[in-house]
Design a protein around this motif. Structure first.
Motif, PDB file in Angstrom:
ATOM      1  N   ARG A 108      82.747 -22.135  14.054  1.00  0.00           N
ATOM      2  CA  ARG A 108      83.914 -21.670  12.882  1.00  0.00           C
ATOM      3  C   ARG A 108      83.379 -22.554  11.585  1.00  0.00           C
ATOM      4  O   ARG A 108      83.035 -22.285  10.673  1.00  0.00           O
ATOM      5  CB  ARG A 108      85.036 -22.647  13.407  1.00  0.00           C
ATOM      6  CG  ARG A 108      85.736 -21.154  13.642  1.00  0.00           C
ATOM      7  CD  ARG A 108      87.301 -20.701  13.756  1.00  0.00           C
ATOM      8  NE  ARG A 108      87.670 -22.835  14.560  1.00  0.00           N
ATOM      9  CZ  ARG A 108      88.327 -22.723  15.505  1.00  0.00           C
ATOM     10  NH1 ARG A 108      87.762 -21.756  17.085  1.00  0.00           N
ATOM     11  NH2 ARG A 108      88.696 -24.054  15.913  1.00  0.00           N
ATOM     12  N   LEU A 109      82.696 -24.117  11.933  1.00  0.00           N
ATOM     13  CA  LEU A 109      82.500 -24.763  10.554  1.00  0.00           C
ATOM     14  C   LEU A 109      81.545 -24.420  10.472  1.00  0.00           C
ATOM     15  O   LEU A 109      81.215 -24.517   9.127  1.00  0.00           O
ATOM     16  CB  LEU A 109      82.138 -26.088  11.791  1.00  0.00           C
ATOM     17  CG  LEU A 109      83.603 -27.398  11.159  1.00  0.00           C
ATOM     18  CD1 LEU A 109      83.296 -28.686  12.181  1.00  0.00           C
ATOM     19  CD2 LEU A 109      83.711 -27.371  10.022  1.00  0.00           C
ATOM     20  N   ASN A 110      79.971 -23.611  10.918  1.00  0.00           N
ATOM     21  CA  ASN A 110      78.779 -23.560  10.871  1.00  0.00           C
ATOM     22  C   ASN A 110      79.491 -22.293  10.200  1.00  0.00           C
ATOM     23  O   ASN A 110      78.114 -21.973   8.838  1.00  0.00           O
ATOM     24  CB  ASN A 110      77.316 -23.120  12.157  1.00  0.00           C
ATOM     25  CG  ASN A 110      77.074 -24.486  12.715  1.00  0.00           C
ATOM     26  OD1 ASN A 110      77.268 -25.591  12.269  1.00  0.00           O
ATOM     27  ND2 ASN A 110      76.785 -24.167  13.563  1.00  0.00           N
TER      28      ASN A 110
ATOM     29  N   GLN B 196      77.916 -21.291   5.955  1.00  0.00           N
ATOM     30  CA  GLN B 196      77.358 -20.570   5.519  1.00  0.00           C
ATOM     31  C   GLN B 196      78.279 -19.838   4.647  1.00  0.00           C
ATOM     32  O   GLN B 196      77.258 -18.945   3.535  1.00  0.00           O
ATOM     33  CB  GLN B 196      76.741 -19.179   6.987  1.00  0.00           C
ATOM     34  CG  GLN B 196      75.816 -20.540   7.722  1.00  0.00           C
ATOM     35  CD  GLN B 196      75.705 -19.086   8.782  1.00  0.00           C
ATOM     36  OE1 GLN B 196      76.389 -17.858   8.921  1.00  0.00           O
ATOM     37  NE2 GLN B 196      74.915 -19.336   9.381  1.00  0.00           N
ATOM     38  N   ARG B 197      79.197 -19.226   4.314  1.00  0.00           N
ATOM     39  CA  ARG B 197      80.156 -18.676   3.402  1.00  0.00           C
ATOM     40  C   ARG B 197      80.098 -19.289   1.910  1.00  0.00           C
ATOM     41  O   ARG B 197      80.385 -19.518   0.829  1.00  0.00           O
ATOM     42  CB  ARG B 197      81.748 -18.684   3.788  1.00  0.00           C
ATOM     43  CG  ARG B 197      81.450 -17.142   4.874  1.00  0.00           C
ATOM     44  CD  ARG B 197      82.681 -17.124   5.191  1.00  0.00           C
ATOM     45  NE  ARG B 197      83.908 -17.287   5.622  1.00  0.00           N
ATOM     46  CZ  ARG B 197      84.065 -17.659   6.601  1.00  0.00           C
ATOM     47  NH1 ARG B 197      82.977 -17.578   7.720  1.00  0.00           N
ATOM     48  NH2 ARG B 197      85.054 -19.413   7.549  1.00  0.00           N
ATOM     49  N   GLY B 198      80.390 -20.334   2.382  1.00  0.00           N
ATOM     50  CA  GLY B 198      80.171 -21.768   1.098  1.00  0.00           C
ATOM     51  C   GLY B 198      81.192 -22.237   1.040  1.00  0.00           C
ATOM     52  O   GLY B 198      81.779 -23.168  -0.249  1.00  0.00           O
TER      53      GLY B 198
END
Length: 139
Positions: free
Chosen positions: A131-133, A137-139
């Protein structure tokens, strides 16, 4: 996370001369899928390996690749101030192939903790890391 670079590419410094396990087969293209990286725990590389683009490749793995006769990776613990070399990684990878999992070299299925005791990977921590990754990635 930290990773070794490659002598002939821009990016991080290489952690020694890049060498390959004895079971590596040169295909004439001068390229080998190899990575040498450091992680803070077992959940982090598992989250990286089984999510995102890697998960997509794993879903298609049987279509795209022949099943190797050797382990695709090897894990081991290092002291906080130690940077492993490619030679050390090959030694541990070959050991895993020759002797199966042990504290010297292991995989996600047969993992060991920092005290050399058999352990299981915290699946909830893996999910949190995924979830953190994704959020990063979404910003």
């Amino acid at each position: 996370m930290a990773r070794s670079g490659y002598d002939d590419e821009p990016g991080p410094d290489s952690w020694g001369e890049q060498v390959f396990p004895r079971f590596y087969v040169e295909r004439g293209d001068g390229w080998s899928p190899s990575t040498l990286s450091l992680w803070k725990d077992l959940a982090s590389p598992m989250a990286f390996s089984y999510a995102g683009i890697h998960a997509e490749a794993l879903r298609h793995g049987r279509e795209w690749f022949l099943k190797p006769a050797w382990p695709p990776y090897a894990l081991w613990w290092v002291e906080w101030d130690h940077t492993p070399t490619w030679t050390e990684a090959v030694k541990r990878h070959e050991f895993l192939y020759d002797h199966n999992a042990s504290p010297f070299a292991f995989d996600f299925k047969t993992a060991f903790d920092e005290e050399d005791r058999p352990t299981t990977i915290d699946r909830d921590a893996v999910k949190r890391n995924i979830r953190l990754n994704e959020e990063r990635q979404r910003g």
